[in-house]
Structure formats: C-alpha cells, structure tokens
Design a protein around this motif. Sequence first.
Motif, PDB file in Angstrom:
ATOM      1  N   ARG A 103       3.973  -5.902 -10.913  1.00 19.96           N
ATOM      2  CA  ARG A 103       2.827  -6.162 -10.018  1.00 19.96           C
ATOM      3  C   ARG A 103       2.385  -4.917  -9.249  1.00 19.96           C
ATOM      4  N   ASN A 104       2.333  -3.793  -9.905  1.00 22.23           N
ATOM      5  CA  ASN A 104       1.891  -2.557  -9.259  1.00 22.23           C
ATOM      6  C   ASN A 104       0.545  -2.059  -9.785  1.00 22.23           C
ATOM      7  N   LYS A 105      -0.068  -2.821 -10.696  1.00 19.04           N
ATOM      8  CA  LYS A 105      -1.331  -2.410 -11.321  1.00 19.04           C
ATOM      9  C   LYS A 105      -1.206  -1.044 -11.992  1.00 19.04           C
ATOM     10  N   LYS A 123       4.069  -2.625  -4.799  1.00 17.15           N
ATOM     11  CA  LYS A 123       4.048  -1.568  -3.784  1.00 17.15           C
ATOM     12  C   LYS A 123       2.843  -0.635  -3.934  1.00 17.15           C
ATOM     13  N   GLY A 124       1.879  -1.011  -4.789  1.00 16.88           N
ATOM     14  CA  GLY A 124       0.629  -0.257  -4.866  1.00 16.88           C
ATOM     15  C   GLY A 124       0.720   1.096  -5.529  1.00 16.88           C
ATOM     16  N   HIS A 126       0.815  -1.217   0.000  1.00 12.97           N
ATOM     17  CA  HIS A 126       0.000   0.000   0.000  1.00 12.97           C
ATOM     18  C   HIS A 126       0.849   1.267   0.000  1.00 12.97           C
ATOM     19  N   MET A 127       2.163   1.105  -0.128  1.00 15.78           N
ATOM     20  CA  MET A 127       3.036   2.266  -0.026  1.00 15.78           C
ATOM     21  C   MET A 127       2.713   3.322  -1.082  1.00 15.78           C
ATOM     22  N   GLY A 128       2.361   2.895  -2.281  1.00 17.12           N
ATOM     23  CA  GLY A 128       2.082   3.850  -3.350  1.00 17.12           C
ATOM     24  C   GLY A 128       0.926   4.776  -3.051  1.00 17.12           C
ATOM     25  N   SER A 129      -0.014   4.325  -2.229  1.00 14.61           N
ATOM     26  CA  SER A 129      -1.163   5.163  -1.887  1.00 14.61           C
ATOM     27  C   SER A 129      -0.851   6.134  -0.744  1.00 14.61           C
TER      28      SER A 129
END
Length: 551
Positions: A150-152, A120-121, A91-94
């Motif tokens: 895998r970060n969408k 890492k989102g 969830h770090m990206g958020s």
Amino acid sequence: MAWGGGNANSIESWLKRLRENDPSFTSLHILSFRRITSNELGQVFESLKNNTTLQEFYASGHSFDETTARTLALTLEQNQTLERLNIGNDHMGSDHGVVKILAEGLAKNKGLIRFDLENKGFGGHHETSVKYLAEALEKNDHLKELNLARNKLTDQDIETLCKALAKGNSRLQKLDLCLNVFEEPGTRSIAEMLASQDQVEKGGLTEIDLSDNEITEEGGRALGRALETNKVLQRLRMSSCMEPPVPVEEGDEDKIQWDDDVSILNKRLTSEQEQEIRSDGDAVLEAIATSLKTNQTLQELWMDYCNISSMGATFLADALRHNRGLTTVRARNNRIGNRGARALGAALTPTAPAVTQEDSALTSSPGGHNTTLKNLELGSNKVGVLGWHGLVGASSLESLGLYENQICVLHEALESHLASSSSTSSPTTDNSISNGNSTASQVLEKLIHLDVGCNSISREDYTQLGVCLIRGLLPSLIRLEIAGNGDRSQAPPRPPQYPGHDDGDDDDDNEPGPEDPNDEQSAWERVTSRIEEARPNLVIHWKGAGAMQQE
C-alpha cells in the motif's frame, strides 16, 4: 505488552520501564489515534538506545521530524534487541530528509528482523526516499522481512529496489509488495531479480507477495520463466493480478462451456475450443507450470482472482505429475470448472495402468501422480458434482477448499470411488464419471479439513454423507465446513436410521418428526449429532452462511 491509550502518564511510564530494562516490557504499540508529539517519540527512541528488553515497537500513523529521525537512526546503530519496527505516517516517504537519516541508521543496524513500512507514502520517490531505502538494504545484512504494501510504488520504484536486492548483499527473505500500482515493467524487474537468485548458498527471497498489482500477462509470464533458475523462493503470492473475466450479461446463463457432460469431459478439447476459453491467467500459469516441472523449491502458489480457466488448471496438473516441492495451491474465484478440477484430481490420484489409448491421454503421464501436494483451495470455481468425482481420489491432500461451488451431491462420488478402487481391472469407458481406475485404498485418506460450504447441499445429501462418514470414509477428517447449505424453507422428514442406531420407531422413520417439523435447522442438527457421536474427533461447522476464511 503495552498499548498507548489516553493515560497522560503513559509516556513517563514507558520511559521509566525502558530505562530500567523491565524484563516484562517486550512490546510497545502506540495506537494511531493517540496524540504523541515528535519530541515525545524522540524521548522513546532515546530510551531505546541502551534498552535490552523491548523487541517490538509499533507507532504507525505518527509523524516525526529530522531531529527525532536522527535519534532513531542512532538507536538503530546501537540497539541489537529490537526485532520488529513500524513507524511513520502515510506521508513519511515524501519527507526525504527524514527517510535519508532513517536509512543511514538502518544500514548499520544489526538487530531488526522485520521492518513494516506499509502505507508510508514511498510511491513515486524512486530518486529520493526509495533510493535511500534501497541503498540501506544493500548494506544491511540482518533484516529478514520488509513490508512495503500500500505504498503506491511505481515501476521505477520497483526497479530501484530490485537492483539493490539483486546485488546479493541483502539477507532479506520476505518482501510484501501487494496493493501497489506497478505494472509489467516493474514485474519484469522483479522477475530479473528472482532469476538472479539461483544459488542456495547465496540466499535470496523465500517469500514475495505481488497481489493486487496489474502485472499483466507478459509480466506474469516473465515471473514464470524466472522460476526456471530461481533456487530460493518458496512462497509466491500473486492474487488479483489479472484482468477479471468479462461479466455475464443479465439474463445469460453463467455457464462454462463443454463442462457438464461426462462423455465430453473425458475427451480433450479441440484447438478451437481451447482458443475460445484461453485467458491471460492461463498463459501466466502455463509459464509457471513449465518451470515447476524442474523447480522443486517453490512450496506455495497463490493465484486467487487470476482469471484461470480449465486450461490453466490442466497446465498445472501436468506440472504436478513431475513436481515434488509444491505443497499448497490456492486458486479461489477463478473458472476452472469440472474439467479443471478433474485434471487436477487425475494428477493427484494413483491409478492402474491405462487400458485404452484414450485413457492414456487423459490420466497418465511419464511423471506419474503427485504425492506431495497437501493443500488445495478451489473455492468459487464453478466446480460441480462431476468435478468432485474427479477429486475424491487425491491421495496426498490434507486440506481441500471447495466453498461456494456447485457440488450439491457428495456421497455418490465417495461410494463410487471406493467401489472402483476395489476392482481396478475393470476398463474405464468414455462415460465413466471417475478419472480412471484408482489404486488408492481409501477415498481422500489423508484429508484432515474439507470446506464445502455454500454448495446447495440438501439435507437429504447431508444425511447420506453422514452415513458415509459413520461407515469410516474420509478416515482422517477432523474438520468439516458445510455451512450455508440446505433449504430452511421446507419441512424436513426425520433423517433415516443410521447403522447401529435404533430410534425406537417401527415404520415411520421417514415421517416428519414430532419436534417442530418446519425447522430445517433441527434436521441438520440431528444429522450432525449422529455423525459427531460416531466420529468424536470430527468437528462440523454447519450453522451460518459458511465462507471459511483462510489467511
């Protein structure tokens, strides 16, 4: 190396070793299941500021707050020893504040070589976290590898990143974008970035992985066109990027059309037939192949699961006649069949001048034959015996992967090709199994590794292959993968006597042996032992279900 486990004193131990610059403490991995607070991570980051020994720090799966992020940012500004870093949870990206602070430190860092941000989102945050990262990449002139798998990541995320990388300030060489969610627009952004990297002295990406994204036919064609001007990219991986072929209905034969008759294989398909089998993967490979006629920089091309038929293989074969840069092609789980395998084999086989106009159309090209391709992976492509016949003349191959195809007879092609190479004056007829009159002095003479696991190879054919190997065919072979073959439900006769071997029997060489005649495995073991006795440098993997894994 230290791994974070359940020891309550681990953190204190790490801090002490970091502060004292323990020369043996070069790597620290804090496993995701270990409990560690943001404050404790901050202490580790603080201890790294003046550390000159730790080169690798992995703490994936652990969250931290802005205070700890600020400590890490300052550490990245000061520390020039740490080379590989993986931090943050999914969830770090958020957490835009954390990423912004971290990016500020990354922009000034002079030590990191690899930054691993897998899972890492970051997806969907192109106006915040992705933007902060992109801005840091513009300023950082030291980072070489970035993992964003895998970060969408969306099309807009990819566009933001590519605009930053296209400016030419970044020194990034390897970018992993596999398993995201971008489609054609994002792929076009990547293509534009690659097309702009047209000067070797200015640098650019040498490796990119786009696997498992729906890049579509048009996006793939854009990538192919980008290779016309790109002068830097060496490895392009784009497996599982096309729609898979329509599944075969239950009860229907999963058969490739116009692929099992020699006289038909030695003739070109009609335009109607080509239209019937042409796929989106073929269109993408056509664009890539067109660029490869002039692009001599790309060394590796991976296109597993890309819905490629014999048409795409033919486009690639034509390009190989002109190309001298490509060393590895991986195209597992496609449908190139015998026709595609023969086209590739013809491009790799030195041949005598064509005797007839039909031969000229099938086996010769102004570019001659390719001499630089070393690794060809064609596992699960519905290649049969006729396709194998077309491949055995490939003079440059060092590794050939044919796992899970339909090549049930191996020795006949080896013997036939060797015989034809010794009499190149004989004209090739429409019914010739080979691809032409080879001038190669040996059969697959440079081949070091061959994988023919799971090809329905019988014990009898393995025995005949053994005879060929003992006679010296495939002279460079040191690894043979042949597991997953044979029929262990039948009682095998003893293998026939090899040249130079006397088993002491008079007339019963073909009678069942006295030891457990119902054991097919023992028969394979006897054949293997005799081959390895004659070829001590050859390692044979014959037990189990096969399936060599290449990473």
